[in-house]
Design an enzyme around this catalytic site. Structure first.
Site, PDB file in Angstrom:
ATOM      1  CD  GLN A  42     -18.020 -18.297   5.011  1.00 59.58           C
ATOM      2  OE1 GLN A  42     -18.862 -17.991   4.177  1.00 59.58           O
ATOM      3  NE2 GLN A  42     -17.054 -19.161   4.751  1.00 59.58           N
ATOM      4  CG  HIS A  91     -13.772 -16.047  -3.252  1.00 63.02           C
ATOM      5  ND1 HIS A  91     -14.975 -16.712  -3.183  1.00 63.02           N
ATOM      6  CD2 HIS A  91     -13.380 -16.137  -4.550  1.00 63.02           C
ATOM      7  CE1 HIS A  91     -15.301 -17.178  -4.384  1.00 63.02           C
ATOM      8  NE2 HIS A  91     -14.342 -16.840  -5.232  1.00 63.02           N
ATOM      9  CB  CYS A  94     -18.802 -17.047  -3.520  1.00 57.21           C
ATOM     10  SG  CYS A  94     -18.538 -18.713  -2.952  1.00 57.21           S
ATOM     11  CG  ASP A 150     -17.699 -14.655   2.336  1.00 62.26           C
ATOM     12  OD1 ASP A 150     -16.521 -14.526   1.970  1.00 62.26           O
ATOM     13  OD2 ASP A 150     -18.417 -15.609   2.005  1.00 62.26           O
ATOM     14  CE  LYS A 188      -7.816 -22.904   0.709  1.00 61.62           C
ATOM     15  NZ  LYS A 188      -8.854 -23.281   1.665  1.00 61.62           N
ATOM     16  NE  ARG A 223     -20.075 -24.286   4.031  1.00 63.10           N
ATOM     17  CZ  ARG A 223     -18.844 -23.764   3.986  1.00 63.10           C
ATOM     18  NH1 ARG A 223     -17.819 -24.443   4.466  1.00 63.10           N
ATOM     19  NH2 ARG A 223     -18.649 -22.559   3.446  1.00 63.10           N
ATOM     20  CG  HIS A 243     -17.262 -12.848  -2.817  1.00 66.77           C
ATOM     21  ND1 HIS A 243     -18.220 -13.011  -1.834  1.00 66.77           N
ATOM     22  CD2 HIS A 243     -16.563 -14.012  -2.884  1.00 66.77           C
ATOM     23  CE1 HIS A 243     -18.109 -14.237  -1.339  1.00 66.77           C
ATOM     24  NE2 HIS A 243     -17.120 -14.857  -1.949  1.00 66.77           N
TER      25      HIS A 243
END
Length: 386
Positions: free
Chosen positions: A118, A252, A71, A120, A206, A100, A122
């Site tokens: 991910q 997100h 992000c 992902d 979320k 991570r 946005h």
């Protein structure tokens, strides 16, 4: 490994097509970023201990980090040039690999790893667009779950802990607005979502989609988050219709969640019986003996030209053994080739699971496979409703 990679790339290709129909633009961001980027976003303060240690460059006296999340990078993409209210919503997507530092005792197959990708995205939008964008993302996630028959899922609205607001960024007004936006969207969709306090991200509430695997364990896959805070921290702005400068809202979202976890759950959910359009090998070609290996190669080349994925089982084994082994491998179709087939340009087809058997030309068989795949892919032809 190769077959898992083939399956994963096909999943990504499916989602890419869906995202394109919904107006997403795909980007690629670096695998490392300045530590200051994650300090600005607030991630370092909240998750620094869960990230890999910063990389120090003595020559420039700077610190970089393996990217723990996408992000902040997408905020930088938004800030690359001036934005107008006419540019919004801006939907930025990435199959972004993040890192991570999970403790060794927490690692678990593909479902919990230290490096994962991910799906992902946005969405940067005006406040009046938040609800509509949220509903569109819900459409995508629920459609994806339907494609893979993930019927046994729970929806969870994750809100901040009202007794411990210090661990979240942003003011009460912003949190109340973003939490209410999620609750209203779920009501409008008729989605029975349970509320969990204290499960929100530090920057916003979320909606999580929890799927049970084959042995009943719950895994978070799809997620949507409403975020009024990161755009403020990165000083993002757009020019409104009245020529004033306004801060966008950031949504997100990740329908799969992580490609690794989704793939692992899908393998167990289907017990390896993947849909014909998705499975790495659609057909196993079984020559009766070594004498027919050349014809098997001819059939395989033709199938490849027609877009049919086939593998030859040319082991020096009896045909019964080859059939049993490929049944166990969950290959949807087998074609047996011997003297008659080689002489007449035929294949003897067997459907997985001891079902239908028939003899036909390789042209007829390839056409059948492609027609079956085309019919299945109609289910993935998800279009926005507005």
């Amino acid at each position: 490994m190769p077959t898992g990679t083939d399956l994963r790339l096909r999943l990504q290709d499916m989602l890419r097509k869906i995202q394109k129909r919904f107006g997403y633009q795909e980007v690629i961001t670096p695998h490392i970023g300045s530590k200051n980027l994650y300090v600005t976003s607030g991630h370092y303060a909240h998750y620094g201990k869960d990230s890999f240690q910063p990389i120090h460059t003595p020559e420039e006296d700077e610190e970089y980090m393996l990217k723990p999340m996408n992000c902040p990078h997408h905020c930088e993409v938004f800030a690359m040039k001036p934005r107008s209210y006419k540019d919004l919503p801006l939907r930025i997507a990435e199959f972004g690999t993040v890192y991570r530092y999970e403790k060794s005792g927490e690692l678990h197959g593909l479902t919990r790893v230290r490096s994962f990708t991910q799906d992902d995205a946005h969405i940067f939008c005006r406040p009046d667009q938040v609800k509509g964008e949220f509903l569109r993302v819900m459409d995508i996630i629920q459609a994806v779950f339907k494609i893979f028959n993930f019927d046994n899922f729970e929806a969870q609205i994750s809100l901040r802990d009202p007794k411990d607001t210090e661990k979240y960024i942003g003011n009460d007004e912003v949190w109340a607005e973003s939490e209410q936006a999620i609750i209203d969207a779920c009501k409008e969709k008729g989605l029975d979502a349970k509320i969990e306090y204290g499960e929100a991200a530090f920057y916003g509430p979320k909606l999580d989609f929890m799927v049970k695997d084959a042995i009943g364990r719950r895994w978070q896959l799809g997620t949507i988050q409403v975020d009024y805070n990161l755009p403020q921290r990165f000083k993002l702005e757009y020019t409104a219709e009245d020529n004033s400068k306004q801060t966008p809202v950031m949504v997100h979202r990740a329908p799969f969640g992580s490609m690794e976890r989704f793939t692992a759950v899908l393998v167990e959910h289907t017990a390896g019986h993947f849909p014909l359009w998705l499975t790495p090998d659609q057909v196993a070609i079984l020559p009766i003996s070594e004498k027919y290996n050349d014809y098997a190669q001819t059939v395989a080349r033709y199938f490849d030209e027609q877009g049919v994925r086939a593998a030859i089982d040319d082991r020096n084994e009896k045909i019964g053994r080859k059939i049993r082994d490929n049944e166990l491998k969950r290959v949807p179709y087998m074609v047996v080739v011997g003297e008659k087939e080689a002489a007449e340009g035929l294949v003897s087809m067997r459907k997985q699971g001891g079902g239908e058997q028939a003899t036909m030309t390789m042209q007829e068989f390839a056409a059948r496979i492609n027609a079956e795949v085309a019919a299945m892919l109609e289910a993935t032809n998800i279009q926005p409703k507005d």
